[in-house]
Structure formats: C-alpha cells, structure tokens
Design an enzyme around this catalytic site. Structure first.
Site, PDB file in Angstrom:
ATOM      1  N   PHE A 116      17.254  77.791 -24.478  1.00 42.66           N
ATOM      2  CA  PHE A 116      16.446  78.317 -25.575  1.00 42.66           C
ATOM      3  C   PHE A 116      16.117  77.283 -26.653  1.00 42.66           C
ATOM      4  O   PHE A 116      15.167  77.458 -27.407  1.00 42.66           O
ATOM      5  CB  PHE A 116      17.113  79.570 -26.158  1.00 42.66           C
ATOM      6  CG  PHE A 116      17.726  79.404 -27.511  1.00 42.66           C
ATOM      7  CD1 PHE A 116      17.023  79.791 -28.652  1.00 42.66           C
ATOM      8  CD2 PHE A 116      18.985  78.860 -27.665  1.00 42.66           C
ATOM      9  CE1 PHE A 116      17.590  79.648 -29.907  1.00 42.66           C
ATOM     10  CE2 PHE A 116      19.555  78.722 -28.905  1.00 42.66           C
ATOM     11  CZ  PHE A 116      18.859  79.111 -30.040  1.00 42.66           C
ATOM     12  N   LYS A 117      16.867  76.163 -26.711  1.00 39.29           N
ATOM     13  CA  LYS A 117      16.567  75.150 -27.727  1.00 39.29           C
ATOM     14  C   LYS A 117      15.144  74.597 -27.563  1.00 39.29           C
ATOM     15  O   LYS A 117      14.554  74.107 -28.513  1.00 39.29           O
ATOM     16  CB  LYS A 117      17.602  74.034 -27.701  1.00 39.29           C
ATOM     17  CG  LYS A 117      19.030  74.547 -27.852  1.00 39.29           C
ATOM     18  CD  LYS A 117      19.776  73.983 -28.979  1.00 39.29           C
ATOM     19  CE  LYS A 117      21.113  74.628 -29.290  1.00 39.29           C
ATOM     20  NZ  LYS A 117      21.701  75.595 -28.359  1.00 39.29           N
ATOM     21  N   ASP A 118      14.601  74.714 -26.336  1.00 33.85           N
ATOM     22  CA  ASP A 118      13.216  74.271 -26.115  1.00 33.85           C
ATOM     23  C   ASP A 118      12.217  75.069 -26.960  1.00 33.85           C
ATOM     24  O   ASP A 118      11.154  74.557 -27.285  1.00 33.85           O
ATOM     25  CB  ASP A 118      12.818  74.457 -24.640  1.00 33.85           C
ATOM     26  CG  ASP A 118      13.574  73.520 -23.714  1.00 33.85           C
ATOM     27  OD1 ASP A 118      13.894  72.392 -24.130  1.00 33.85           O
ATOM     28  OD2 ASP A 118      13.838  73.925 -22.564  1.00 33.85           O
ATOM     29  N   LEU A 120      12.457  73.094 -30.187  1.00 30.49           N
ATOM     30  CA  LEU A 120      12.327  71.633 -30.095  1.00 30.49           C
ATOM     31  C   LEU A 120      11.025  71.207 -29.439  1.00 30.49           C
ATOM     32  O   LEU A 120      10.665  70.036 -29.494  1.00 30.49           O
ATOM     33  CB  LEU A 120      13.540  71.031 -29.388  1.00 30.49           C
ATOM     34  CG  LEU A 120      14.755  70.887 -30.323  1.00 30.49           C
ATOM     35  CD1 LEU A 120      16.026  70.595 -29.532  1.00 30.49           C
ATOM     36  CD2 LEU A 120      14.526  69.800 -31.371  1.00 30.49           C
TER      37      LEU A 120
END
Ligand SMILES: *Cc1c(COP(=O)(O)O)cnc(C)c1O
Length: 495
Positions: free
Chosen positions: A111-113, A116
C-alpha cells in the site's frame, strides 16, 4: 483562501501545503496538520461517476489548495498510470463478510505505493512553486519495504535523485533483490555493514549537517525526505476511502448516505488517520477499527488511555506493523486535545523521556470513532487459512490481522454495518508466511516454488513485481562501512 497547516507542537509555526510537503517535518519534530479538515464539495452521486484519478483530484484539491488544477492533475496522472497493474487502481473484492480494498496493485505490491507514486511529483511541484532551484535529493534509510517503494516512486522523476541505504545483512533476500535491481539513472542503492539503526542514524546525521547543506547548495542540491509523516503521503491516502465508499454505493451494497465501517491493519497510524480525515470530510464512516498485531501498543492505548512503548519488541509475520512508536498518532492526539499544541508537546515530551503518556478523560471521550483490536500470530495464520478454505481467496498476513480484528469486533458488538478492510499487501509479498498458514508442509519449498504454488491455489497470476526479480540483473552493488555513508553521498553528488 489557502488552507494553512501548523505544527502539532507550536501554533505559531505555519506553512502552506506545498511548504509543508517540502519541509516534511516541522521544527522540534512537530508534524504539520491542517488547521481545519475541509468538507467534501461534491455529492456522493457525483463521486459514483468518477474514476480513481478524478476522485483523487476532488479530494486532494481540498487539502493542497496552493496547487493549481493543472499542477495537481499532472501529478495525479503521472502517479496513477500503468505503473498499476489494473485500470481500476484500487479494486474492491468481497471476501467473506467484508469488502477488501486492494491497495497493492502498484509497483511494489504494497500500500505504500498509493502515496509514494505521487509524492515525487508533489515534491517537485512544491519546489518549483517555492522557487527552489536546487535538485531534490531524497535520502532514505530502510529496513526493506519503504526503500523499494520510494525508489520505484522517484525513479526517473526529473529534478530528483534518490539515495537509499539498507543494512546489508538485515533485509530479506527478496527485499534486497527488489532494491538492487532498481532501474533509473537517478537511483542509488547502498548496503551498509551495520544494522537498520546504523543506517537511520547515519541518514539523520546528514540531514542535520549544516556544513554539508552548504556544500550541496553550492552544487545545486538539497535534501528532502520521503518519510511517512510527510503530509504529501497522508493526503493521497484519503482518496481510496472516498473512492471505496462511492463504489459500494454504485454497486448498491450501501444506500447513499448510509454508513460503512473501516478496518485498517495499523503500524505507524498513517493509513487509519487518512480514514479518520475522510470521515471528518463528511464521508459516512461509522467506526474505525484499528487492528494491531502482537505489538499491541495501540490496542492498549484505546483500552486504557495510556500509550506505553516500554515493552518487548516482537517480530511477527506482519513485519510492516512491527512498530512501538506510531508517529502519526501525534496528529490524532493534537486533534483530541482540542488542537492544543501545548498539550500535544507535553505528551510527546513524556513519550520521549518516559516512553509513555496518559491522555485526559476529556481527550479519551473524543476517541469514540475508534475501536482497537489485536491479533496473535496464531489468529493471523488461522484467518488466512479459514478465508482460503471458505472462499478460495488468499490474503496476506497484514490484511489477515485486520480480517481477524474485524471478526472479533463483530463478535463483541454485533455491528453488521457494511465494512471495508484495507488490504495493504499482496499475498505474493509474504508468500512463505501465507503458504505456511494454509499448510505447514509448504515450508520445505523454495521461495519461487512457493510463488508458483500460490499462483495456482489462488488462481491469480504472479505480479510483475515478483516475476521481474526472478531474472532482473543486479544494477547496484555498492557496500560501505557505516562510517562511510557521507563519503558515498558526496561521491554520488560529485562534491
Ligand atoms: C506500512 C504498512 C502497514 C501499516 O500502515 P501505517 O500507515 O504505518 O499504519 C500495514 N501493512 C503494510 C503491508 C504496510 O506496508
């Protein structure tokens, strides 16, 4: 009128959105918070007709008011493009009794995508807007996941370079392979002979080195951070809650205006805080279930009103949630203290000196939107196995912590409100733990054998992010002593 941000620790330190994104952290380690949460200015009916990118625009424009329409749309279109393996960007899948919002279709399948992939564009736009002429150098220490997501986000973004330090022997083989195969002329990946703390300490030292800052400025560079407390990471995370609600309305799961519950597997408290902001914007969210693994500091906090990090750090099968200081909780503390920077600073000081603090009864009464749950390692594995056996759906370990927390919540409350679970990673990212949960006999197989097996039993194709690293050439092989990090940075920048 521009929305103004101010520090959680000092009312007098203010910034516009673009300044807050550029700065990352406020002075004295304060975090930037919006002085008010804007209300959604489009109807649910209108939202049901929008795709992900359109939803992102109507949500983000409310928070990033000093970005022009053209700038913001440029950022959104370059972030949420075919880096994602599905046009929907965030598919929503019913599994068991809940709707899983799949936040793992970006470049690194976690989920950091979601944040980011857009942060680099927000940062470059913010720099232009504030007449920063220097090239932005992102410096990051990583224990694995964030480093790769940041590399993927910044790769080939004009006006930026990214340098990532990782502990040479402190990340998993797949994580290392993901980083050292990173493409892009502006990406640099360096292993250090030391642990994550050494990497982190070295990076912090460079950030506060004023001599270095001067040398860099003379050469046309300045540092910035892709840290998860940057509001440029928080705001894009509000979008998928709004998008999911509208999707459930258009799929006739919820009637317009009826509430939904949200369950979030939580570590640093960024993802669930974004859901809380969505609720403050007027999205009909009833309860926010904060799901922890065995590092249950947050569960205890919601139970007792005391945040206490003085405890054993437990390594679990959901490593991205193995955290004892949830940085973004500070923003909620500031809010429930009636926006009092003084009170917030006092509690954060207690956390720094004693490792704990207790909120007042009045503050605790403001936490009624939240319920804390936690799940043991056994419960996590059981949740994966049960859901697979009942439905054929395979979820990752982090999502399983949330799914188990949700079951406990329903048992305790009988609350049958339609519920979304933030599904934060692809099961392919944590293949071994996932497959062992389904059948311990899988443990004898190699990592890539397990990948193929998972693909078979879940009837899903192996994501490109995994497929690529089977064969991708190593492009970064620098390893340095921990006291040579500065020298490596200078070499890269030619100063
Ligand atoms: C970072 C992360 C989390 C925790 O999210 P926070 O915003 O830090 O609470 C959960 N699951 C996965 C897979 C993550 O990478």
């Amino acid at each position: 009128m521009d929305l103004i941000y101010r520090s959680t620790r000092n009312d007098h330190e203010t910034a516009t959105a673009s300044q807050a994104i550029l700065k990352g952290l406020a002075n004295n380690s304060g975090l930037f918070v919006p002085t008010e949460i804007p209300k959604l200015d489009v109807s649910i009916k209108e939202l049901t007709k929008m795709n992900y990118q359109q939803t992102a625009y109507v949500v983000m424009k409310q928070f990033l008011t000093d970005f022009t329409e053209e700038e913001l749309k440029y950022c959104i279109e370059h972030a949420y493009d075919d880096k994602f393996d599905t046009k929907e960007i965030v598919p929503i899948v019913k599994a068991g009794d809940a709707y899983h919002i799949q936040l793992f279709h970006g470049s690194t399948i976690a989920f950091k995508d979601m944040a980011l992939s857009i942060l680099p564009y927000l940062l470059v736009t913010a720099a232009k807007k504030n007449n920063v002429k220097n090239e932005i150098v992102i410096l990051t220490a990583t224990s694995g996941d964030t480093g790769k997501a940041a590399l993927a986000g910044f790769a080939n973004v004009p006006g930026t370079k990214i340098i990532v330090f990782y502990p040479k022997d402190g990340v998993s083989p797949i994580q290392e392979k993901q980083m050292v195969t990173q493409k892009g002329d502006n990406t640099y990946v360096i292993g250090i002979k030391g642990n994550f703390d050494d990497a982190q300490t070295g990076v912090k030292k460079m950030f506060s080195d004023s001599e270095l800052a001067k040398e860099m400025d003379a050469a046309g560079y300045q540092f910035s951070s892709a840290n998860s407390i940057n509001i440029g990471r928080l705001v894009p995370q509000i979008v998928y809650y709004v998008y999911s609600y509208a999707k459930l309305v258009s799929d006739q799961v919820i009637a317009e205006g009826e509430p939904m519950n949200v369950v979030v597997p939580t570590g640093n408290f960024g993802n669930i805080l974004a859901a809380y902001y969505a609720k403050q914007m007027g999205l009909p969210i009833k309860t926010l279930v904060c799901a922890s693994n065995e590092n249950k500091v947050l569960f205890d906090f919601f139970q007792t009103g005391t945040y206490d990090k003085n405890r054993e750090f437990i390594l679990t099968s959901s490593p991205s949630m193995d955290i004892l200081i949830s940085s973004n909780l500070e923003r909620l503390i500031h809010k429930i203290a009636g926006d009092s920077a003084e009170k917030c600073a006092e509690l954060m000081q207690a956390l720094a000196t004693d490792g704990k603090y207790t909120i007042t009864d009045e503050m605790k009464a403001n936490l009624s939107d939240f319920v804390g749950e936690y799940t043991t390692e056994e419960g996590t594995a059981q949740a994966i196995k049960n859901l697979y056996e009942e439905t054929g759906y395979v979820m990752d370990t982090h999502t399983a912590v949330a799914a188990n927390g949700y079951q406990n919540y329903v048992k305790e409350t009988g609350d049958k409100t339609p519920t979304v679970i933030a599904s934060t990673a692809s099961p392919f990212k944590f293949t071994r733990s996932v497959m062992n949960a389904i059948d311990p006999a899988y443990d004898s197989k190699t990592d890539f054998e397990l990948v193929d097996e998972l693909s078979k039993i879940s009837k899903t194709t192996v994501p490109d992010a995994i497929e690529e690293i089977r064969t991708a050439p190593v492009l970064h092989d620098t390893v340095c002593e921990k006291d040579q990090m500065l020298a490596e940075v200078k070499k890269i920048l030619g100063i």
